[in-house]
Structures are given as C-alpha cells and as structure tokens.
Design an enzyme around this catalytic site. Structure first.
Site, PDB file in Angstrom:
ATOM      1  N   GLY A  10       0.866  -1.176   0.000  1.00 27.25           N
ATOM      2  CA  GLY A  10       0.000   0.000   0.000  1.00 27.25           C
ATOM      3  C   GLY A  10       0.901   1.224   0.000  1.00 27.25           C
ATOM      4  N   GLY A  11       0.803   1.994  -1.080  1.00 31.10           N
ATOM      5  CA  GLY A  11       1.649   3.191  -1.200  1.00 31.10           C
ATOM      6  C   GLY A  11       0.821   4.458  -1.185  1.00 31.10           C
ATOM      7  N   GLY A  12      -0.269   4.438  -0.431  1.00 31.78           N
ATOM      8  CA  GLY A  12      -1.145   5.606  -0.352  1.00 31.78           C
ATOM      9  C   GLY A  12      -0.611   6.616   0.656  1.00 31.78           C
ATOM     10  CB  ILE A  14      -0.525   5.157   6.087  1.00 27.44           C
ATOM     11  CG1 ILE A  14      -1.772   5.794   6.702  1.00 27.44           C
ATOM     12  CG2 ILE A  14       0.391   4.617   7.191  1.00 27.44           C
ATOM     13  CD1 ILE A  14      -2.595   4.866   7.586  1.00 27.44           C
ATOM     14  N   GLY A  15       1.318   4.763   3.551  1.00 25.46           N
ATOM     15  CA  GLY A  15       2.466   4.110   2.920  1.00 25.46           C
ATOM     16  C   GLY A  15       3.522   5.119   2.480  1.00 25.46           C
ATOM     17  CG  ASP A  34      -0.730   1.076  -4.275  1.00 24.83           C
ATOM     18  OD1 ASP A  34      -0.828   1.589  -3.138  1.00 24.83           O
ATOM     19  OD2 ASP A  34      -1.728   0.914  -5.025  1.00 24.83           O
ATOM     20  NE  ARG A  83     -12.509   6.023  10.571  1.00 22.86           N
ATOM     21  CZ  ARG A  83     -12.768   6.547  11.754  1.00 22.86           C
ATOM     22  NH1 ARG A  83     -14.022   6.703  12.151  1.00 22.86           N
ATOM     23  NH2 ARG A  83     -11.784   6.897  12.559  1.00 22.86           N
ATOM     24  CG  ASN A  96     -10.178  -2.168   3.703  1.00 19.92           C
ATOM     25  OD1 ASN A  96     -10.233  -1.877   2.514  1.00 19.92           O
ATOM     26  ND2 ASN A  96      -9.979  -1.269   4.644  1.00 19.92           N
ATOM     27  CG  HIS A 176      -7.721   1.262  15.898  1.00 19.17           C
ATOM     28  ND1 HIS A 176      -7.330   2.343  16.629  1.00 19.17           N
ATOM     29  CD2 HIS A 176      -7.686   1.662  14.604  1.00 19.17           C
ATOM     30  CE1 HIS A 176      -7.063   3.350  15.815  1.00 19.17           C
ATOM     31  NE2 HIS A 176      -7.285   2.968  14.586  1.00 19.17           N
TER      32      HIS A 176
HETATM   33  O1  TXD Z   1      -3.939   3.168  13.315  1.00 20.22           O
HETATM   34  C1  TXD Z   1      -4.378   2.564  12.387  1.00 20.22           C
HETATM   35  N1  TXD Z   1      -4.349   1.248  12.370  1.00 20.22           N
HETATM   36  C2  TXD Z   1      -4.938   3.328  11.244  1.00 20.22           C
HETATM   37  C3  TXD Z   1      -5.380   2.605  10.081  1.00 20.22           C
HETATM   38  C4  TXD Z   1      -5.040   4.733  11.282  1.00 20.22           C
HETATM   39  C5  TXD Z   1      -5.511   5.425  10.196  1.00 20.22           C
HETATM   40  C6  TXD Z   1      -5.958   4.777   8.975  1.00 20.22           C
HETATM   41  N2  TXD Z   1      -5.853   3.359   8.993  1.00 20.22           N
HETATM   42  C7  TXD Z   1      -6.193   2.555   7.847  1.00 20.22           C
HETATM   43  O2  TXD Z   1      -5.034   2.331   7.054  1.00 20.22           O
HETATM   44  C8  TXD Z   1      -7.195   3.142   6.869  1.00 20.22           C
HETATM   45  O3  TXD Z   1      -8.499   3.021   7.349  1.00 20.22           O
HETATM   46  C9  TXD Z   1      -6.934   2.280   5.649  1.00 20.22           C
HETATM   47  O4  TXD Z   1      -7.604   1.037   5.764  1.00 20.22           O
HETATM   48  C10 TXD Z   1      -5.420   2.047   5.689  1.00 20.22           C
HETATM   49  C11 TXD Z   1      -4.620   2.903   4.714  1.00 20.22           C
HETATM   50  O5  TXD Z   1      -4.883   4.252   4.916  1.00 20.22           O
HETATM   51  P1  TXD Z   1      -4.327   5.371   3.897  1.00 20.22           P
HETATM   52  O6  TXD Z   1      -4.726   6.682   4.460  1.00 20.22           O
HETATM   53  O7  TXD Z   1      -2.908   5.105   3.582  1.00 20.22           O
HETATM   54  O8  TXD Z   1      -5.239   5.049   2.633  1.00 20.22           O
HETATM   55  P2  TXD Z   1      -4.946   5.388   1.077  1.00 20.22           P
HETATM   56  O9  TXD Z   1      -4.201   6.657   0.945  1.00 20.22           O
HETATM   57  O10 TXD Z   1      -6.256   5.229   0.386  1.00 20.22           O
HETATM   58  O11 TXD Z   1      -3.963   4.212   0.621  1.00 20.22           O
HETATM   59  C12 TXD Z   1      -4.359   2.899   0.498  1.00 20.22           C
HETATM   60  C13 TXD Z   1      -3.570   2.309  -0.638  1.00 20.22           C
HETATM   61  C14 TXD Z   1      -3.880   2.928  -2.009  1.00 20.22           C
HETATM   62  O12 TXD Z   1      -2.713   3.437  -2.593  1.00 20.22           O
HETATM   63  C15 TXD Z   1      -4.444   1.758  -2.819  1.00 20.22           C
HETATM   64  O13 TXD Z   1      -4.080   1.802  -4.189  1.00 20.22           O
HETATM   65  C16 TXD Z   1      -3.803   0.581  -2.112  1.00 20.22           C
HETATM   66  O14 TXD Z   1      -3.879   0.902  -0.734  1.00 20.22           O
HETATM   67  N3  TXD Z   1      -4.432  -0.704  -2.392  1.00 20.22           N
HETATM   68  C17 TXD Z   1      -3.739  -1.844  -2.478  1.00 20.22           C
HETATM   69  N4  TXD Z   1      -2.428  -2.086  -2.315  1.00 20.22           N
HETATM   70  C18 TXD Z   1      -2.023  -3.350  -2.479  1.00 20.22           C
HETATM   71  N5  TXD Z   1      -2.860  -4.367  -2.779  1.00 20.22           N
HETATM   72  C19 TXD Z   1      -4.177  -4.157  -2.944  1.00 20.22           C
HETATM   73  N6  TXD Z   1      -4.990  -5.172  -3.230  1.00 20.22           N
HETATM   74  C20 TXD Z   1      -4.663  -2.846  -2.801  1.00 20.22           C
HETATM   75  N7  TXD Z   1      -5.875  -2.285  -2.895  1.00 20.22           N
HETATM   76  C21 TXD Z   1      -5.736  -0.968  -2.657  1.00 20.22           C
END
Ligand code: TXD
Length: 311
Positions: A10-12, A14-15, A34, A83, A96, A176
């Site tokens: 996941g390179g979004g 947080i990544g 990603d 969210r 998810n 959480h």
């Molecule tokens: O404390 C905690 N545990 C958390 C968790 C605090 C805040 C947010 N938290 C959760 O982390 C949030 O609810 C999400 O479920 C994750 C990731 O949050 P982020 O803010 O990084 O979300 P993004 O920016 O949407 O990034 C998610 C990335 C995005 O680039 C997608 O293309 C990628 O996930 N993605 C995938 N990567 C790999 N493999 C698959 N199948 C895939 N599907 C989507």
C-alpha cells in the site's frame, strides 16, 4: 551485511509517509508495493532523489508485483480503503477483507520469513485475517493501533498541562474503535499519575477526545483519514523489531489465554523486539476497566464473526 529490507504494501497516504521516514531514517531499504500502476515507482523516485539532502543511502523502489518484495525482512500493510466522513472503521470490513486476503497470499508466498505489521482497518479484524491466511506464527504478526491511540492521549494530556509530550506516558488497550480503553490509572506525567494533575471531568473529556480522535481528523480532512501519526506509530513498532529494542508498546496481539481472551487479536501491552511479539504483559485491571475491556473484546469478536461468515 545486507541492509534490512522493508516492504510497504500500500503506497497511499500512510504508505507514503512510512516510505519517506523509514528510508530517510535509514531503517532499511524500502520497497513500496501498490496495485496502482506506476504510482509506487513515482513516489519512490521522488523520495530517492531527495535522499542526498537528508542524507540517506537507503534504497527506495516501487513495484506492482509481489516478486518485488521477495525476501523482505519486515512488511507493513496499509493496503485498503480509508474512511470518509460519516463512515466507521467497521464499514470498511467487506472491501478490505478481500484486499487483505490477496495481500496475505502475496506476502506468504514471497516473504515467508517476514515480520508483519498490519495497519489497515478495521484493524483488529484485518490483522486476524492476515494471520489466518498467511499461517505465520503469532510472534511475527502484529497490528498497529494502540501506539497511535496512546500517542493521541499523550498529546492531549501534554497540551492541557503545558508540559513536554515526551514526559507523558499512556496506555490504551482493547480494539481500535470507539470501544478502545484509555487506562487513566496508568497515564503518568513524569512518572506521577495524571489524576494528581487534572480533574476527573477534564480527564474524561480527554478520554472521549482520544476515542474520537480518528474521526475528528477524518471530519477535517474530508478526503481520507489521519496518515502521519499512524505512519509514525507503525514505524515505532518497526524500529523496535529491527533494532531489537524490546519496547513495551500497546499492540494488537493474538491473545491465547491472556486477559481471558482466546484466539482474537486485541490491543494489549507487549514487548516488541527481534523476536517480534516476545511477550504479552498482563496489567491488572480494576472492575470498571475490566468491563470496558470486555465490551471492546466483544466488539472485536463480533467483527471477526462477520469476517468468518464472509460478510
Ligand atoms: O492506526 C491505524 N491502524 C490506522 C489505520 C489509522 C488510520 C488509517 N488506517 C487505515 O489504514 C485506513 O483506514 C486504511 O484502511 C489504511 C490505509 O490508509 P491510507 O490513508 O494510507 O489510505 P490510502 O491513501 O487510500 O492508501 C491505500 C492504498 C492505495 O494506494 C491503494 O491503491 C492501495 O492501498 N491498495 C492496495 N495495495 C495493495 N494491494 C491491494 N490489493 C490494494 N488495494 C488498494
């Protein structure tokens, strides 16, 4: 000796912060995976080009194939939806869950010896699913939630008292979500219980703000959820493992008897070191704390039951 290989699934949001901080702090070489084509490569290139200024010699690369994470020592998973305003973490379960199943297979097949930190929400259910699909031992699969919930609690107390954030320590247990359990009795300021500094009303206000802290950020951002503090929290755990620091941190661990919980991931204090989750620490809970903890566990149990029925 080869540098530690850190794979970020996941390179979004947080990544991205994870990649930057892990590489710039030279915790290891970083590969971002990603499913979005070219995006992880682009983020990696941008960060790699900034590295001379830090300076950092860690390598940062991006990939769209699981072969790219081959042999990773540590994997941090943030893949999945985040969210939007009005959503609870639990609303993310169905989507998810599918993503986490694919991710667990990819990690299992390409980085079978890795230590894994799961961050995706709903956290307690996602880390459970990763463990189930990967079959990795429980010491090597841990979830990040408690470090973030505790750091939020610490920040609020420090701001209220006008003291250094460094001098406030706090412990938040349970799942959480809205049922998390900030333990007031175990919150200290320079080693002194917080109850000696703040009124009960003020502390209760801080507890409520802590429980809703994720939602507060979502409400302001509108397009996604908190990402800097979650990334730094996961890195705190990663560093404890990589450097064998034996940190005592609240993490989602698989409890098998501890706290009377059997077979569920819930937030409990543990020792994190080179062996991953080296031991769970059982702190004493009074009747009120126990009630809140049990309610939180019941909530996690319900989520996991939904997960098991595939909903
Ligand atoms: O404390 C905690 N545990 C958390 C968790 C605090 C805040 C947010 N938290 C959760 O982390 C949030 O609810 C999400 O479920 C994750 C990731 O949050 P982020 O803010 O990084 O979300 P993004 O920016 O949407 O990034 C998610 C990335 C995005 O680039 C997608 O293309 C990628 O996930 N993605 C995938 N990567 C790999 N493999 C698959 N199948 C895939 N599907 C989507």
């Amino acid at each position: 000796m080869a540098r530690t290989k850190i794979a970020l699934i996941g390179g979004g949001n947080i990544g991205g912060v994870l990649a930057e901080q892990a590489a710039y702090r030279e915790l290891g070489d970083v590969v971002i995976f990603d499913v979005v084509e070219d995006m992880p490569q682009g983020k990696a290139l941008d960060m790699a080009e900034g590295a001379p200024l830090i300076p950092s010699d860690a390598k940062i690369t991006g990939t769209n194939t699981y072969e790219g994470i081959a042999g990773a020592d540590l994997v941090i998973i943030t893949a999945g939806l985040a969210r939007k305003p009005g959503m609870s973490r639990d609303d993310l379960l169905a989507t998810n869950l599918k993503i986490m199943t694919q991710v667990a297979e990819g990690v299992r097949d390409n980085a079978p010896d890795a230590y894994v930190i799961v961050v995706s929400n709903p956290l307690d259910a996602m880390v459970y699913q990763f463990k189930k699909i990967s079959g990795f031992p429980k010491e090597r699969v841990v979830g990040q939630a408690g470090v973030l919930d505790s750091t939020r609690f610490r920040a609020f107390v420090a701001w209220e008292l006008g003291v250094s954030v460094q001098d406030v320590s706090a412990l938040v247990l349970g799942g959480h979500g809205d049922t998390m359990v900030p333990l007031i009795r175990y919150c200290t300021v320079g080693g002194v219980p917080v109850e000696q500094f703040l009124s009960r009303e003020k502390i209760d206000e801080i507890v409520e703000r802590t429980k809703g802290a994720g939602g507060e950020v979502v409400g302001l951002l509108k397009t996604g959820s908190a990402f800097v503090s979650p990334a730094i929290s996961a890195l705190e755990m990663a560093e404890a493992i990589i450097k064998d620091k034996k940190r005592v941190l609240a993490c989602a661990c698989l409890c098998e008897g501890e706290y009377g919980v059997d077979g569920l991931y819930v937030g409990v204090p543990c020792v994190l070191g080179a062996g991953g989750v080296e031991r769970i620490i059982e702190v004493e809970l009074d009747a009120d704390e126990r009630k809140l903890f049990d309610a939180s566990v019941a909530h996690v149990q319900k989520l996991v039951a939904e997960l098991e029925t595939g909903s």
